[in-house]
Design an enzyme around this catalytic site. Structure first.
Site, PDB file in Angstrom:
ATOM      1  N   GLU A   1       0.826  -1.219   0.000  1.00  0.00           N
ATOM      2  CA  GLU A   1       0.000   0.000   0.000  1.00  0.00           C
ATOM      3  C   GLU A   1       0.858   1.266   0.000  1.00  0.00           C
ATOM      4  OE1 GLU A   1      -4.109  -1.627   1.918  1.00  0.00           O
ATOM      5  OE2 GLU A   1      -2.852  -0.480   3.258  1.00  0.00           O
TER       6      GLU A   1
ATOM      7  N   GLU B   1      -5.511  -8.138  -1.310  1.00  0.00           N
ATOM      8  CA  GLU B   1      -6.214  -7.980  -0.029  1.00  0.00           C
ATOM      9  C   GLU B   1      -7.662  -7.649  -0.316  1.00  0.00           C
ATOM     10  OE1 GLU B   1      -4.755  -5.370   3.054  1.00  0.00           O
ATOM     11  OE2 GLU B   1      -2.685  -5.767   2.473  1.00  0.00           O
TER      12      GLU B   1
END
Ligand code: BG6
Length: 480
Positions: A183, A379
């Protein structure tokens, strides 16, 4: 040739974890302290994540959950065997940098740490599971934070190059899929968590953050170079926190805000995918008075080493509104702020995150239209409360959330022609929550008996969703 009826036969079904939320054994096997080991559970956690850390000393009365995680370090054989029972083809995990270079600056790596991951990867292969390895998932040796303010310091990039060349060489033939930074776009909201940057009031916040961003982007390109040079069959991806932004109204200023909010996320994958800073960001930096700290051969390295695929996390869509006088209710979500979306039919999660499976299809299409590269959802999932009752956990809500998102993935593949490599739902085995540090926010197919204070037997139990996901994989996404 143009018709597809289901998931491709080589589709990589699996699940995702990170070292800092799972591994534990923080002071075992020569591991150094990571910056994340200073993130306590409780009130101060979020502000530290945002860059406001007042001391490098742990506090007596606080609990630091990443130190024990779910003790994957001790349980990895059992855990991998459970994942294999579900039929996993791929397992996303990360390497803890401070297990390899305890302070980040040693000349030689810590052999015990290297051996640990070699054992884990071999265990995966024994079960026919391909590891998908994140080089850094919110994890930096604390010493690099103390000395160089994490990724704000150019020296951290040099230490990272040494770390990456070590792991890439050592795990050649064992790891085929790599991700560079977890991320990476979260650095703007969470500079400490994502980049080990402690904000300094005497400095400009954006300058601190975008200096770190530049170092991470160049580091990511170096990592791509090392992997490609070492093993031309291995693939490297970037990783973003994604989720399409919707305008609150059809007012042009809301449309523009939604567009630019998404583009601020894409900025990272634009650089990693196209190999250069995009014009819109260069103009923005010009207006801010920020000069990108290009040094050495940064520009060339960025240009020559672009990623093979785009990976991302998706939990929900977001809503933005340009008019601050409009009182729309705020809602919770993964990292970035959002307003409540009145059109979503699903009830929000126990942690008040909104649920929008259709938004995943939109997100997939937006990425594919922009990059024309394979995508990987690394995810996705819902954190909730589970009760262990006589060794059983009835967690239909996990199944429901994942089912709806898998349907959206299938539509993107079958109807839209998106090239999706695989799917690794988050926290396939229960682990510590990144935002809250709690254990009771559970995502897994496997229940781990640990509470918020790290107490428990650490025993593993199969939840109902374990059997459900096994069938999903067995049927290649046909039985949902
Ligand atoms: C992502 C992170 O932001 O979301 C994970 O990459 C994190 O590390 C996941 O755990 C879910 O968030 P949370 O706060 O529910 O753990």
């Amino acid at each position: 040739k143009n018709i597809r009826i289901g998931f491709p036969s080589e589709f990589l079904w699996g699940g995702a974890t990170s070292a800092n939320q799972c591994e534990g054994s923080y002071n075992v096997g020569g591991r150094g302290i990571g910056h994340i080991d200073l993130l306590p559970q409780g009130e101060t956690r979020w502000s530290i994540m945002q860059g406001y850390l007042d001391s490098f000393e742990p506090k007596e009365n606080l609990h630091y959950p990443s130190r024990h995680g779910i003790e994957f370090y001790k349980h990895y054989k059992e855990d991998i065997s459970l994942l294999s029972e579900m039929g996993f083809k791929v397992f996303r995990m990360s390497i803890s940098w401070s297990r390899i270079y305890p302070t980040g600056e040693e000349d030689t790596p810590n052999e015990e740490g290297l051996q640990f991951y070699e054992n884990v990867f071999k265990e995966c292969h024994k079960h026919g599971i391909e590891p998908l390895v994140t080089m850094t998932h919110y994890d930096i040796p604390l010493e690099l934070v103390k000395k160089y303010n994490g990724w704000e310091g150019r020296k951290t990039l040099h230490c990272f190059k040494k770390y990456v060349s070590t792991i890439v060489k050592r795990y050649k033939g064992l790891v085929k899929y790599w991700l560079t930074f977890n991320e990476i776009n979260c650095v703007t909201a969470l500079p400490y968590t994502a980049a080990g940057v402690v904000l300094d009031k005497s400095k400009n916040r954006d300058t601190q953050i975008y200096t770190a961003v530049h170092h991470e982007l160049v580091a990511s390109a170096w990592a791509v170079k090392y992997v490609h040079e070492s093993d031309f069959e291995s693939k490297v991806g970037c990783m973003l926190a994604a989720g399409v932004s919707y305008p609150y109204r059809c007012a042009p200023e809301d449309i523009w805000l939604a567009y630019t909010t998404d583009r601020n996320k894409y900025f990272f994958s634009d650089v990693m995918s196209y190999g250069k800073y995009p014009n819109y960001k260069l103009r923005e930096f010009g207006q801010m008075g920020f000069e990108i700290p290009f040094l050495e051969n940064d520009e060339e390295v960025l240009k020559d080493n672009t990623v093979d695929f785009i990976s991302f996390s998706y939990y929900s869509s977001h809503i933005v509104c340009a008019d601050t006088d409009i009182i729309a209710e705020k809602a919770e979500g993964n990292v970035f702020p959002t307003l409540r979306n009145p059109y979503l039919k699903e009830k929000e999660t126990a942690w008040k995150w909104q649920i929008d499976a259709q938004g995943l299809r939109t997100t997939l299409n937006m990425f594919y239209d922009r990059y024309h590269k394979p995508l990987f959802i690394v995810e996705n999932g819902v954190g909730g409360i589970d009760n262990l009752d006589n060794g059983k956990v009835h967690d239909e809500y996990h199944e429901h959330y994942l089912r709806e998102h898998i349907k959206a993935m299938k539509e993107a593949i079958v109807l839209d022609g998106v090239d999706l490599m695989g799917y690794t739902p988050w926290g396939c085995i229960d682990l510590v929550s990144a935002s809250t540090g709690q254990m009771k926010k559970r995502y897994g197919f496997i229940y781990v008996d640990v509470d918020d204070n790290g107490n428990g037997t650490y025993k593993r139990y199969k939840k109902d969703s374990f059997y459900w996901y096994k069938k999903v994989i067995e049927s290649n996404g046909e039985v949902l």
